[in-house]
Design a protein around this motif. Structure first.
Motif, PDB file in Angstrom:
ATOM      1  N   GLY A 131       0.896  -1.409  -0.247  1.00  0.00           N
ATOM      2  CA  GLY A 131       0.028  -0.201   0.081  1.00  0.00           C
ATOM      3  C   GLY A 131       1.061   1.399   0.207  1.00  0.00           C
ATOM      4  N   ALA A 132       0.031   2.237  -0.575  1.00  0.00           N
ATOM      5  CA  ALA A 132       0.990   3.594  -0.528  1.00  0.00           C
ATOM      6  C   ALA A 132      -0.057   4.873  -0.110  1.00  0.00           C
ATOM      7  N   GLY A 133      -1.026   4.353   0.448  1.00  0.00           N
ATOM      8  CA  GLY A 133      -2.210   5.623   0.926  1.00  0.00           C
ATOM      9  C   GLY A 133      -1.804   6.116   2.235  1.00  0.00           C
ATOM     10  N   GLY A 134      -2.509   6.652   2.811  1.00  0.00           N
ATOM     11  CA  GLY A 134      -2.187   7.524   4.010  1.00  0.00           C
ATOM     12  C   GLY A 134      -1.581   6.746   5.217  1.00  0.00           C
ATOM     13  N   ALA A 135      -2.236   5.597   5.622  1.00  0.00           N
ATOM     14  CA  ALA A 135      -1.654   4.763   6.527  1.00  0.00           C
ATOM     15  C   ALA A 135      -0.225   4.042   6.209  1.00  0.00           C
ATOM     16  N   ALA A 136      -0.225   3.808   4.843  1.00  0.00           N
ATOM     17  CA  ALA A 136       1.069   3.245   4.606  1.00  0.00           C
ATOM     18  C   ALA A 136       2.352   4.206   4.563  1.00  0.00           C
ATOM     19  N   SER A 153       4.976  -1.941  -2.005  1.00  0.00           N
ATOM     20  CA  SER A 153       4.274  -2.648  -3.121  1.00  0.00           C
ATOM     21  C   SER A 153       3.000  -1.887  -3.428  1.00  0.00           C
ATOM     22  N   ASN A 154       2.615  -1.147  -4.284  1.00  0.00           N
ATOM     23  CA  ASN A 154       1.246  -0.793  -4.353  1.00  0.00           C
ATOM     24  C   ASN A 154       0.597  -0.855  -5.737  1.00  0.00           C
ATOM     25  N   ARG A 155      -0.630  -1.028  -5.824  1.00  0.00           N
ATOM     26  CA  ARG A 155      -1.227  -1.173  -7.014  1.00  0.00           C
ATOM     27  C   ARG A 155      -1.188  -0.027  -8.066  1.00  0.00           C
ATOM     28  N   THR A 156      -0.962   1.153  -7.377  1.00  0.00           N
ATOM     29  CA  THR A 156      -0.854   2.211  -8.349  1.00  0.00           C
ATOM     30  C   THR A 156       0.575   2.845  -7.980  1.00  0.00           C
ATOM     31  N   MET A 157       1.439   2.371  -9.253  1.00  0.00           N
ATOM     32  CA  MET A 157       2.739   2.574  -9.148  1.00  0.00           C
ATOM     33  C   MET A 157       3.237   3.883  -9.073  1.00  0.00           C
ATOM     34  N   GLU A 158       2.517   4.977  -9.550  1.00  0.00           N
ATOM     35  CA  GLU A 158       2.930   6.341  -9.368  1.00  0.00           C
ATOM     36  C   GLU A 158       3.153   6.645  -7.983  1.00  0.00           C
ATOM     37  N   LYS A 159       2.310   6.216  -7.156  1.00  0.00           N
ATOM     38  CA  LYS A 159       2.067   6.581  -5.724  1.00  0.00           C
ATOM     39  C   LYS A 159       3.244   6.181  -4.907  1.00  0.00           C
ATOM     40  N   VAL A 160       3.997   4.657  -5.329  1.00  0.00           N
ATOM     41  CA  VAL A 160       4.923   4.198  -4.482  1.00  0.00           C
ATOM     42  C   VAL A 160       6.145   5.181  -5.084  1.00  0.00           C
ATOM     43  N   GLY A 200      -9.349  -6.846   1.941  1.00  0.00           N
ATOM     44  CA  GLY A 200      -9.793  -7.749   3.055  1.00  0.00           C
ATOM     45  C   GLY A 200     -10.714  -7.162   4.153  1.00  0.00           C
ATOM     46  N   MET A 201     -10.693  -5.730   3.854  1.00  0.00           N
ATOM     47  CA  MET A 201     -11.759  -5.109   4.919  1.00  0.00           C
ATOM     48  C   MET A 201     -13.192  -5.566   4.663  1.00  0.00           C
ATOM     49  N   HIS A 202     -13.879  -5.434   5.619  1.00  0.00           N
ATOM     50  CA  HIS A 202     -15.393  -5.781   5.637  1.00  0.00           C
ATOM     51  C   HIS A 202     -15.963  -4.746   4.469  1.00  0.00           C
ATOM     52  N   ASP A 223      -1.732  -7.132   9.654  1.00  0.00           N
ATOM     53  CA  ASP A 223      -2.750  -6.746   8.883  1.00  0.00           C
ATOM     54  C   ASP A 223      -3.310  -5.592   9.502  1.00  0.00           C
ATOM     55  N   ILE A 224      -3.083  -4.130   9.061  1.00  0.00           N
ATOM     56  CA  ILE A 224      -3.729  -3.205  10.008  1.00  0.00           C
ATOM     57  C   ILE A 224      -5.150  -2.991   9.808  1.00  0.00           C
ATOM     58  N   VAL A 225      -5.758  -3.834   8.886  1.00  0.00           N
ATOM     59  CA  VAL A 225      -7.194  -3.725   8.764  1.00  0.00           C
ATOM     60  C   VAL A 225      -7.542  -4.391   9.903  1.00  0.00           C
ATOM     61  N   ASN A 246      -2.822  -8.654  14.133  1.00  0.00           N
ATOM     62  CA  ASN A 246      -4.159  -7.954  13.800  1.00  0.00           C
ATOM     63  C   ASN A 246      -4.177  -6.412  13.981  1.00  0.00           C
ATOM     64  N   GLY A 247      -4.995  -5.672  13.303  1.00  0.00           N
ATOM     65  CA  GLY A 247      -4.887  -4.370  13.241  1.00  0.00           C
ATOM     66  C   GLY A 247      -5.400  -3.498  14.369  1.00  0.00           C
ATOM     67  N   VAL A 248      -6.032  -4.521  15.519  1.00  0.00           N
ATOM     68  CA  VAL A 248      -6.711  -3.668  16.768  1.00  0.00           C
ATOM     69  C   VAL A 248      -5.496  -3.121  17.508  1.00  0.00           C
TER      70      VAL A 248
HETATM   71  N1  NAP Z   1      -5.342  -0.310  12.293  1.00  0.00           N
HETATM   72  C1  NAP Z   1      -5.085   0.989  12.275  1.00  0.00           C
HETATM   73  O1  NAP Z   1      -5.097   1.834  13.501  1.00  0.00           O
HETATM   74  C2  NAP Z   1      -5.479   1.353  11.014  1.00  0.00           C
HETATM   75  C3  NAP Z   1      -4.881   2.879  10.826  1.00  0.00           C
HETATM   76  C4  NAP Z   1      -5.319   3.686   9.497  1.00  0.00           C
HETATM   77  C5  NAP Z   1      -5.901   2.852   8.678  1.00  0.00           C
HETATM   78  N2  NAP Z   1      -6.158   1.607   8.795  1.00  0.00           N
HETATM   79  C6  NAP Z   1      -6.727   0.750   7.751  1.00  0.00           C
HETATM   80  O2  NAP Z   1      -5.856   0.515   6.649  1.00  0.00           O
HETATM   81  C7  NAP Z   1      -6.481   0.684   5.494  1.00  0.00           C
HETATM   82  C8  NAP Z   1      -5.976   1.776   4.484  1.00  0.00           C
HETATM   83  O3  NAP Z   1      -6.359   2.973   5.120  1.00  0.00           O
HETATM   84  P1  NAP Z   1      -5.680   4.409   4.314  1.00  0.00           P
HETATM   85  O4  NAP Z   1      -6.254   5.514   5.459  1.00  0.00           O
HETATM   86  O5  NAP Z   1      -4.283   4.360   4.188  1.00  0.00           O
HETATM   87  O6  NAP Z   1      -6.498   4.345   3.094  1.00  0.00           O
HETATM   88  P2  NAP Z   1      -5.997   5.041   1.461  1.00  0.00           P
HETATM   89  O7  NAP Z   1      -5.167   6.364   1.840  1.00  0.00           O
HETATM   90  O8  NAP Z   1      -7.511   5.307   0.872  1.00  0.00           O
HETATM   91  O9  NAP Z   1      -5.330   3.898   0.800  1.00  0.00           O
HETATM   92  C9  NAP Z   1      -5.710   2.668   0.388  1.00  0.00           C
HETATM   93  C10 NAP Z   1      -4.568   1.822  -0.080  1.00  0.00           C
HETATM   94  O10 NAP Z   1      -5.358   0.667  -0.513  1.00  0.00           O
HETATM   95  C11 NAP Z   1      -5.191   0.309  -1.662  1.00  0.00           C
HETATM   96  N3  NAP Z   1      -6.137  -0.519  -2.286  1.00  0.00           N
HETATM   97  C12 NAP Z   1      -7.524  -0.249  -2.135  1.00  0.00           C
HETATM   98  N4  NAP Z   1      -8.306  -1.120  -2.595  1.00  0.00           N
HETATM   99  C13 NAP Z   1      -7.291  -1.852  -3.342  1.00  0.00           C
HETATM  100  C14 NAP Z   1      -7.595  -2.936  -4.515  1.00  0.00           C
HETATM  101  N5  NAP Z   1      -8.756  -3.282  -4.779  1.00  0.00           N
HETATM  102  N6  NAP Z   1      -6.540  -3.558  -5.010  1.00  0.00           N
HETATM  103  C15 NAP Z   1      -5.244  -2.993  -4.700  1.00  0.00           C
HETATM  104  N7  NAP Z   1      -4.961  -2.098  -3.972  1.00  0.00           N
HETATM  105  C16 NAP Z   1      -6.035  -1.356  -3.299  1.00  0.00           C
HETATM  106  C17 NAP Z   1      -4.737   1.494  -2.414  1.00  0.00           C
HETATM  107  O11 NAP Z   1      -3.895   1.327  -3.520  1.00  0.00           O
HETATM  108  P3  NAP Z   1      -3.865   2.521  -4.785  1.00  0.00           P
HETATM  109  O12 NAP Z   1      -3.007   3.530  -4.263  1.00  0.00           O
HETATM  110  O13 NAP Z   1      -3.576   1.729  -5.871  1.00  0.00           O
HETATM  111  O14 NAP Z   1      -5.352   2.988  -4.797  1.00  0.00           O
HETATM  112  C18 NAP Z   1      -3.949   2.312  -1.315  1.00  0.00           C
HETATM  113  O15 NAP Z   1      -2.805   1.859  -1.390  1.00  0.00           O
HETATM  114  C19 NAP Z   1      -8.169   0.790   5.751  1.00  0.00           C
HETATM  115  O16 NAP Z   1      -8.572  -0.538   5.684  1.00  0.00           O
HETATM  116  C20 NAP Z   1      -7.932   1.167   7.098  1.00  0.00           C
HETATM  117  O17 NAP Z   1      -8.985   0.920   7.892  1.00  0.00           O
HETATM  118  C21 NAP Z   1      -6.068   0.873   9.962  1.00  0.00           C
END
Ligand code: NAP
Length: 282
Positions: A131-136, A153-160, A200-202, A223-225, A246-248
């Protein structure tokens, strides 16, 4: 818990916020420690973000958590941000003091503390972040600050690639970028895998970001989910004999760090875990 004129205010701002587990988690602490504080879920639309921060200052709020979609945009309304938040470019915790607002990010440290809590150290270890979103982003910066070698490793390569460049610029560290379609050889030498995607999230609980055939028992998997608590990835990892986290733990530890920042207290981790787990459906 009696609410009175002395009750101190905290909360989470986001949009939407009705599913946030933060109120139940933090209020369980205030009840246990008999603190005259209350933590609210505040639904704030983006146009009202600045006035909300001003209102919290005016109402003498102690602090806020900040969640999607305000983690980046809140920065411009703050007086100062801490080092981690500045590196990551996002804030999840605000502390109010003498009419000023200070920003912090506790996501990365929450993740690392959760790993440590399960006996997993990352210093000088090879960590693969999915992943390369906010949490990653938060996790990647923190892992590097803790002395890990990081691959992403992330689906959208530009973000990584963007993240790699940013880490190179800010921390002068190299990050290994991997294609999302991982192969066995990509995982050679990897000690810890952290899923920071939402796969993997609900409700899509049968999805997994990684083919189980790539795992071996020497790799620890986090898994942070956290909904479900045991994702398909963690089930697969458990069957293979990997250490599975787990993510808890991350949720609770990032909250505990926020409590330390706001109130200077050592948070009761087990109480917080119990409160959160009680709210996650089986
Ligand atoms: N345990 C904790 O304390 C905690 C804290 C924060 C977040 N989380 C969990 O972490 C997860 C990510 O949160 P976030 O805030 O980082 O979200 P975000 O910024 O929206 O990032 C989502 C990430 O998931 C990837 N993704 C989503 N759907 C995909 C799919 N179908 N195939 C491949 N890649 C996919 C995205 O890839 P692209 O860049 O390609 O879109 C991106 O890397 C969420 O489930 C959230 O609940 C847990």
């Amino acid at each position: 818990m009696e609410i009175n004129s002395e009750t101190q205010l905290l909360g989470v701002i986001g949009h939407p916020v009705e599913h946030s587990l933060s109120p139940v988690m933090h209020n369980s602490v205030f009840e246990k420690l008999n603190l005259n504080c209350v933590y609210l879920a505040l639904d704030v639309e983006k146009e009202k973000l600045g006035t909300t921060i001003d209102a919290c200052k005016a109402l003498n709020f102690i602090g806020l958590n900040v969640t999607i979609p305000h983690k980046i945009s809140v920065i411009k309304f703050l007086n100062k941000v801490g080092r981690e938040a500045e590196l990551i470019g996002a804030v999840n915790t605000v502390k109010f003091e003498k009419g000023r607002a200070f920003g912090f990010n506790t996501d990365g440290i929450g993740c690392v503390k959760a790993l440590k809590g399960d006996g997993i150290r990352i210093k000088n270890k090879c960590v693969l972040i999915l992943g390369a979103g906010g949490a990653a982003r938060a996790i990647a910066f923190q892992c590097i600050l803790e002395g890990a070698d990081v691959s992403i490793s992330n689906r959208t390569m530009e973000k990584v690639v963007e993240l790699k460049d940013e880490i190179g610029l800010k921390l002068k560290k190299e990050v290994n970028v991997l294609n999302f379609n991982l192969k066995k050889h990509d995982l050679e030498g990897i000690d810890v895998i952290i899923n920071a995607t939402s796969i993997g999230m609900h409700p899509k609980t049968n999805s997994t970001p990684l083919d189980a055939g790539l795992l071996n028992q020497d790799i620890a998997v986090m898994d942070i989910v956290y909904n479900p608590i045991e994702t398909k990835l963690l089930k697969d990892a458990g069957k293979i004999g990997c250490k599975a986290v787990n993510g808890v733990g991350m949720l609770v530890h990032q909250g505990a760090e926020s409590l330390r920042i706001w109130l200077g207290i050592k948070a009761p981790i087990e109480i917080m875990k119990k409160a959160v787990i009680g709210k996650i459906p089986d």
